[in-house]
Each structure stands twice: as C-alpha cells, then as structure tokens.
Design a protein around this motif. Structure first.
Motif, short mmCIF file in Angstrom:
data_model
loop_
_atom_site.label_atom_id
_atom_site.label_comp_id
_atom_site.label_asym_id
_atom_site.label_seq_id
_atom_site.Cartn_x
_atom_site.Cartn_y
_atom_site.Cartn_z
N PRO A 1 -0.12 1.37 3.29
CA PRO A 1 0.83 0.30 2.95
C PRO A 1 0.16 -1.06 2.73
O PRO A 1 0.55 -1.81 1.83
CB PRO A 1 1.76 0.25 4.17
N PHE A 2 -0.87 -1.36 3.51
CA PHE A 2 -1.55 -2.63 3.33
C PHE A 2 -2.29 -2.67 1.99
O PHE A 2 -2.30 -3.70 1.32
CB PHE A 2 -2.54 -2.89 4.46
N VAL A 3 -2.88 -1.56 1.58
CA VAL A 3 -3.59 -1.51 0.30
C VAL A 3 -2.61 -1.72 -0.84
O VAL A 3 -2.89 -2.46 -1.80
CB VAL A 3 -4.33 -0.16 0.13
N HIS A 4 -1.42 -1.09 -0.76
CA HIS A 4 -0.39 -1.30 -1.79
C HIS A 4 0.00 -2.77 -1.86
O HIS A 4 0.08 -3.35 -2.95
CB HIS A 4 0.84 -0.46 -1.46
N ALA A 5 0.26 -3.37 -0.70
CA ALA A 5 0.67 -4.78 -0.67
C ALA A 5 -0.44 -5.68 -1.18
O ALA A 5 -0.20 -6.64 -1.93
CB ALA A 5 1.08 -5.17 0.74
N PHE A 6 -1.68 -5.40 -0.79
CA PHE A 6 -2.83 -6.18 -1.22
C PHE A 6 -2.92 -6.19 -2.75
O PHE A 6 -3.21 -7.23 -3.36
CB PHE A 6 -4.10 -5.59 -0.62
N THR A 7 -2.65 -5.03 -3.37
CA THR A 7 -2.73 -4.90 -4.83
C THR A 7 -1.80 -5.88 -5.52
O THR A 7 -2.15 -6.46 -6.56
CB THR A 7 -2.37 -3.46 -5.25
N PHE A 8 -0.60 -6.11 -4.97
CA PHE A 8 0.34 -7.04 -5.57
C PHE A 8 0.08 -8.49 -5.16
O PHE A 8 0.17 -9.40 -5.98
CB PHE A 8 1.78 -6.65 -5.19
N GLY B 1 7.25 -3.79 10.53
CA GLY B 1 6.53 -4.27 11.70
C GLY B 1 5.42 -5.22 11.31
O GLY B 1 5.18 -5.46 10.12
N THR B 2 4.75 -5.74 12.30
CA THR B 2 3.68 -6.71 12.03
C THR B 2 2.31 -6.19 12.47
O THR B 2 1.37 -6.98 12.62
CB THR B 2 3.98 -8.03 12.77
#
Length: 276
Positions: free
Chosen positions: A41-48, A209-210
């Motif tokens: 999930p972090f990699v997906h978010a990082f991409t955007f 979550g955080t």
C-alpha cells in the motif's frame, strides 16, 4: 523502499511526468528493476504522491496563470481559468473513483505487462497523431467545452503506460489547439487531477491506520517529492520547446522500443528485477 530506490524513482518521475511516455508506467518499471515490493500500500501511495511533487513545479513555473490578479479583468480571467480546470478534471474524478473502488486501479498498478502493451500501442499511435491532429491555430483557445473533452481524453490515463500527458495533449490537438497550447493546458489540468489523486490516497492510507507513517516513510515521501519537483521543472521547460518544434515521433519510437524490450523479456520468462 530505501533511500537510493526513492531517489532513482523520483528522478524517473520528474523526467517523465510531462513527457508523453507515461510517468506511472516508468515508475512501475523502475520499481520492478530495483526489486521494490509490488502490491505494498505504501508503494502504491508513493507512486501517486511524488507525482504531486512534480505537478507543483507547474504552479511555480506558471504562477502568473494561477495567481496573478492585479485588476478586475485579470480576476475574471482567473475565475474562468479555474472553472475550465474544474470542468476538465470532472471526467477523471468519476472514472478514477470507479476504478479505485472496484480494485481495478490497484491491479493495473501491479501489472508490468499492461504497461508494456500500452507503451507499444501508444507509441504506434503517436507516430501518426501529428498528421491526424496537427491543424491547431493560435486563435483557438481552451473553452469550457474543449476543457471537458480534453478531460475525457485524460481518463485514458487510468491505464498505466498510456500517459496522462499524451492523452491530454492529443485531446487538445484534437480540439484544434496548437501543440504548445495543448501542452500547457495539459500541465495546468495536471494540478487538480494529481492533487485529487494524492488527497484520495492519503485519506485511504489514514483510514487503514497510521502504521505506515513511520519516520522513514515520511522522509522518503519528502525526499521523493522534492527531487521530483526540481527535475520536473527542468524537464517541462525542455519539453514544450521540443514538442513545438519536432512533434511526437521521437517519443513514439521511444515508447515502442522500451515496450517491446519489456514484452520480450516477460514473454521469454525473464524477470525485470536487477536485484536477486
């Protein structure tokens, strides 16, 4: 992801965000080459999110278009400008939310095969689009109707490898804008589009979550955004001049070559990862 991977991916994003070669596609390819874990999930978010860092360079480079209001006429012009951006971004909001809610977007972001296919398909199209749409005039401006139609073209970019830049510039040319005017409106439309995508990703991450918000991950996001911002500003200045003078053919051949190499590697059972 580590710091070196972040720096490399951010440079790739900055170089490709405004070029019609698909920045998302190039980041997915780069992540695979570097052995970055896909599906995280972090990699997906990082991409955007780092794409928004690159998009901020538009606001900096064209700040007068966004903020200069010295008199009533300029104020009215800015209100019309903002209205065209709102109308232009609406189709992407609808399609993007639907793709994200269905899970299609996350699946596409993990597919190198889709990226490779769309690089080749888009590249072939770009070899001919100058002949098809190169009838723009300096007298043609971005109207509300044209903004909406260009926004519909932008929806194609939900498929990684298509290129938001290519879709919107071609959409502008199809609406009889010059290459330069089409490219500049593509830059402007990127601001609300990527701002919305970034905000949506951040909200989704906070809903889950955080635990992702470690000091390391936050540092990686900051570093990625700053590098993408600086590199994108340099690339954007170069791109407008190059596109105006030479058109799309160079980018078309580039896409075809890169996409074909990846397809051959995938179809012959080879991994893209350079990391064991």
């Amino acid at each position: 992801m580590d710091l070196i991977q972040t720096i490399i991916i951010a440079i790739v994003e900055g170089l490709t965000e405004f070029l019609p070669v698909s920045s998302t596609g190039h980041m997915i390819i780069t992540q695979n080459l570097l052995g970055v874990q896909q599906g995280d999930p972090f990699v997906h978010a990082f991409t955007f999110i780092i794409q928004f860092g690159a998009i901020l360079s538009v606001v900096c480079l064209y700040w007068k278009h966004f903020f200069q209001m010295r008199n009533e006429q300029e104020f009215q012009d800015k209100m019309q400008f903002y209205w065209r951006l709102i109308i232009g971004v609406l189709p992407a909001v609808v399609i993007g939310l639907a793709a994200k809610k269905s899970g299609l977007l996350d699946w596409l972001l993990d597919s190198v095969l889709v990226v490779a296919i769309m690089l080749v398909v888009g590249g072939i199209f770009m070899l001919f689009c100058d002949r098809i749409f190169n009838k723009g005039s300096e007298y043609n401006k971005v109207t509300v109707k044209r903004a909406f139609i260009i926004g519909c073209w932008q929806c194609l970019s939900v498929i990684p490898g298509t290129s938001r830049s290519m879709a919107t510039i071609v959409g502008g040319m199809q609406q009889k804008l010059t290459r330069k005017n089409a490219a500049e409106f593509s830059f402007f439309l990127a601001v609300p589009t990527m701002a919305g995508a970034t905000l949506l990703d951040l909200l989704d991450m906070f809903k889950e979550g955080t635990s992702w918000a470690t000091s390391n991950n936050i540092m990686l996001l900051i570093v990625g955004c700053v590098i993408a911002f600086v590199v994108a500003m340099l690339a954007m200045k170069w791109f407008v001049g190059f596109l105006t003078k030479y058109g799309f053919k160079f980018f078309g051949w580039y896409r075809i070559v890169i996409g074909a190499i990846i397809l051959i590697l995938l179809l012959t059972g080879h991994s893209l990862s350079m990391v064991d």
